[in-house]
Design an enzyme around this catalytic site. Structure first.
Site, short mmCIF file in Angstrom:
data_model
loop_
_atom_site.label_atom_id
_atom_site.label_comp_id
_atom_site.label_asym_id
_atom_site.label_seq_id
_atom_site.Cartn_x
_atom_site.Cartn_y
_atom_site.Cartn_z
N HIS B 102 3.93 44.99 48.10
CA HIS B 102 3.75 43.62 49.12
C HIS B 102 3.52 44.61 50.35
CE1 HIS B 102 4.99 40.86 46.09
NE2 HIS B 102 6.10 41.43 46.05
N LEU B 103 2.32 45.18 50.58
CA LEU B 103 1.99 46.17 51.63
C LEU B 103 2.01 45.30 53.07
CD1 LEU B 103 -0.68 48.29 50.04
CD2 LEU B 103 1.74 49.10 50.62
N LYS B 104 1.64 43.98 53.06
CA LYS B 104 1.52 43.24 54.38
C LYS B 104 2.80 42.57 54.55
CE LYS B 104 -2.76 44.29 55.18
NZ LYS B 104 -3.23 44.85 56.27
N ASN B 105 3.83 42.63 53.86
CA ASN B 105 4.91 41.76 53.99
C ASN B 105 5.86 42.35 55.15
OD1 ASN B 105 8.02 41.54 53.30
ND2 ASN B 105 7.06 39.73 53.16
#
Ligand SMILES: [Zn+2]
Lengths: 336, 320
Positions: B102-105
């Protein structure tokens, strides 16, 4: 109709015919958002529900369709997100957080519903104000998002935004907050999330917004920051949020509104930006995407429309660059 | 493989609390009743009785995997971790792959920060960050987190206080490596500023130190003369050291001259020259010419900005 405030600029009339704003499509797109409860995506985005309502409602007001969502139901929903503490969660059953509290206040302000709030929640305004004030860190002057204590200039801006709309700025230490914003200024003229963090257009917006609300724009090196902001425009007309990043409709808003606070909207090519934003619409189903060809969402929809409003695109209500709300609403709340 | 709770004997004592969204739709008609909604209904139930247990950790892990942006779940998980005295290194081991998925979390970063702060050790963090930056070398959360680590564990050059495995000198070397990998990575330049100047609030810095930074930025500019980041850095250092901009005149002339307009290889150099000329009244004509070139030829998108700067000359003012 003039495009920007600067000298010698043309209007929007010489835009190609296909670059129209599809007002009716956007209205029905926003109206459709709450009828998609059979989709998993609807529930996976529940933590954004109150923000989404603020984005959708603001877009509708700017489009000249303020009654496209039922006022009574909207007020009911907003108040159902409010906690005893005075804070708001994203949806019923979600914990209170600064970001949703600000959206809650913005929605109530837009609907002129502070009286509804008082009628249904005893000392409602005061309670909200106190919830926000208690999140200020007395040491640094900045604000936490919630009891989890994450700190970010977004929360500081949100606090000042909501408190000023409620007429309760005196509940917090404004000077300390301003000091903190100053400590987030960087060597390149921009601002970041916290002292030392990289300059970022979203954080420039929050820091400038905070300084505008507190009447302290005198602390800003306007020419230097204006130069950094205007450097965000790319050849295709869109604006990015940091050097060497891609253009995006939401960054276009944060950069443009920051330039507006500095009175320097004319430092970028407004016509090219309007064209970029209009290319991000879905002409059939409505809504705006981050860039042409991507999926639309309500977040980029409001920032696309608000950007066009700042560029004085014909037919749109005037937006307040500090609050991203209709100017008539902020005038009413701020007693201007 | 979806996971359900209604047929799991370990959860038999819990009466799930289904969604009540207050809307006009009858609950049973909500078609999203699947893995996610069931897990959420068990979460509501355990939160209602304030249960702090190992199985709640499993449940929140499951929900976060499906929807990492649900901030209430993170907050509850943090409370359970603390109430059950959980092994925090196990938490980090779980967070690593979760962050990669979940890179954008962003909730995950604050959570990680509080855990590492309690663990009081940065062991393994440099490797983890390297893996994250391989996915996106400009991820704002990752760089902010790295700054926090540098501050938390005093990883500033010449400051000591570190354990040799990772110290301020290594941090500076690492930052140089990141800039070398992509000289246009603005996050890496910002980090360099933070590392070399961020730890010395109010301290005066030596001439050698300033010279090193100027040399470093100039070498990077020679590699990519149109790079905003390295020019910003160079000018920032010169301003920080309270040197006059004219100190950079010879350097700027390497990339732009007014004599022949096709010898302009960097509009940043031309901008700097304009500023240097604008600072002295006897070179205002040169300054005006530089602004003209920028407005008409090298950066016409910002023509109004350059005209504004040109206009300041007539008013006798200068842009600092
Ligand atoms: Zn965006």
């Amino acid at each position: 109709m003039s495009l920007v405030s600067g000298p010698g600029r043309g209007g929007m009339t010489d835009l190609p015919e296909e670059l129209r704003l599809f007002v009716d499509k956007h209205v029905s797109y926003i109206q459709s958002l709450d009828t998609r409860k059979d989709e998993l995506e609807y529930w996976l985005t529940e933590h954004l529900r109150l923000n989404g309502l603020y984005w959708g409602l603001t877009a509708l007001h700017l489009l000249g369709h303020p009654d496209a969502l039922p006022r009574h139901e909207v007020v009911d929903f907003v108040l159902s997100c409010m906690h005893e503490s005075g804070g708001f969660g994203a949806a019923p059953g979600h914990d209170a957080h600064m970001l949703y509290t600000v959206s809650g206040v913005q929605i109530l302000a837009t609907l002129d519903a502070f009286d509804d709030l008082e009628a249904r929640v005893k000392s409602g305004r005061q309670r909200i104000g106190q919830y926000i004030a208690d999140l200020q860190d007395p040491e640094s002057g900045t604000f936490a998002g919630d009891e989890w204590q994450e700190k970010d200039t977004r929360f500081l801006y949100g606090a000042l935004n909501a408190l000023s709309l409620l007429g309760l700025l005196h509940l917090v230490n404004v000077d300390k907050a301003v000091e903190h914003v100053q400590s987030c200024a960087n060597f390149d003229g921009g601002y970041g999330t916290s002292p030392g963090a990289e300059s970022h257009a979203g954080q420039v917006f929050t820091c400038l917004g905070a300084l505008t609300i507190t009447g302290r724009l005198d602390l800003v090196d306007k020419d230097k920051l204006g130069a950094w902001l205007s450097e965000r425009q790319l050849k295709n007309g869109g604006l990015n949020g940091r050097p060497e990043k891609k253009e995006d409709v939401c960054y276009s808003w944060w950069v443009l509104s920051s330039l507006a606070m500095l009175n320097k909207v004319h430092w970028i090519d407004g016509k090219k930006l309007a064209s970029f934003i209009l290319h991000c619409q879905d002409p059939e189903l409505g809504g705006f995407a981050d860039r042409p060809g991507d999926m639309v969402d309500v977040f980029h929809t409001v920032f696309g429309i608000a950007g066009l409003s700042l560029l004085k695109f014909p037919g749109l209500a005037e937006v307040d660059p500090v609050y991203c709300m209709p100017r008539v609403v902020t005038k009413r709340c701020l007693g201007q | 493989m979806p996971k359900y709770y209604h047929d799991d004997p370990r959860w038999a004592d819990i009466d799930a609390l289904p969604q009540d969204d207050g809307g006009p739709y009858p609950l049973a008609a909500i078609a999203y009743t699947d893995e996610y909604s069931e897990a959420m209904s068990y979460l509501r139930a355990v939160m209602a009785r304030n249960e702090m247990s190992e199985r709640v950790l499993e449940l929140t892990e499951h929900i976060i995997d499906m929807n990492p942006a649900h901030y209430t779940v993170w907050l509850y998980r943090a409370k359970v971790l603390s109430a059950t005295n959980s092994d925090l290194s196990r938490e980090i081991a779980w967070l690593n792959p979760t962050a990669l998925r979940h890179l954008k979390n962003y909730q995950i970063w604050h959570h990680r920060q509080t855990i590492i702060d309690k663990l009081d050790s940065h062991v393994g963090e440099a490797d983890f960050i390297a893996t994250m930056l391989e996915q996106d070398a400009k991820n704002y959360h990752v760089w902010s987190y790295r700054q926090w680590l540098v501050k938390r564990f005093a990883l500033f050059p010449g400051k000591g206080g570190a354990d040799g495995e990772w110290d301020g000198e290594k941090e500076l070397k690492w930052t140089e490596g990141m800039i070398e990998a992509d000289v246009r990575n603005n996050s890496a330049w910002n980090h360099r500023w933070f590392v070399v100047l961020g730890g010395r609030e109010g301290e005066t810095v030596s001439d050698d130190f300033i010279k090193r930074e100027i040399d470093y930025a100039q070498a990077a500019i020679r590699k990519a003369p149109q790079n905003q980041s390295s020019w910003n850095y160079l000018r920032g250092i010169v301003r920080h050291a309270k040197l006059p901009v004219s100190a950079l005149k010879d350097f700027a002339l390497e990339f732009a001259t007014l004599e022949s307009s096709d010898q302009v290889h960097s509009c940043h150099a031309l901008d700097l020259l304009a500023e240097i000329y604008a600072a002295e009244e006897n070179t205002w004509d040169e300054a005006a010419k530089a602004f003209e070139l920028l407005a008409t030829k090298y950066d016409p998108v910002r023509a109004q900005y350059w005209k504004y700067r040109q206009g300041l000359l007539r008013q006798g003012g200068v842009v600092a």
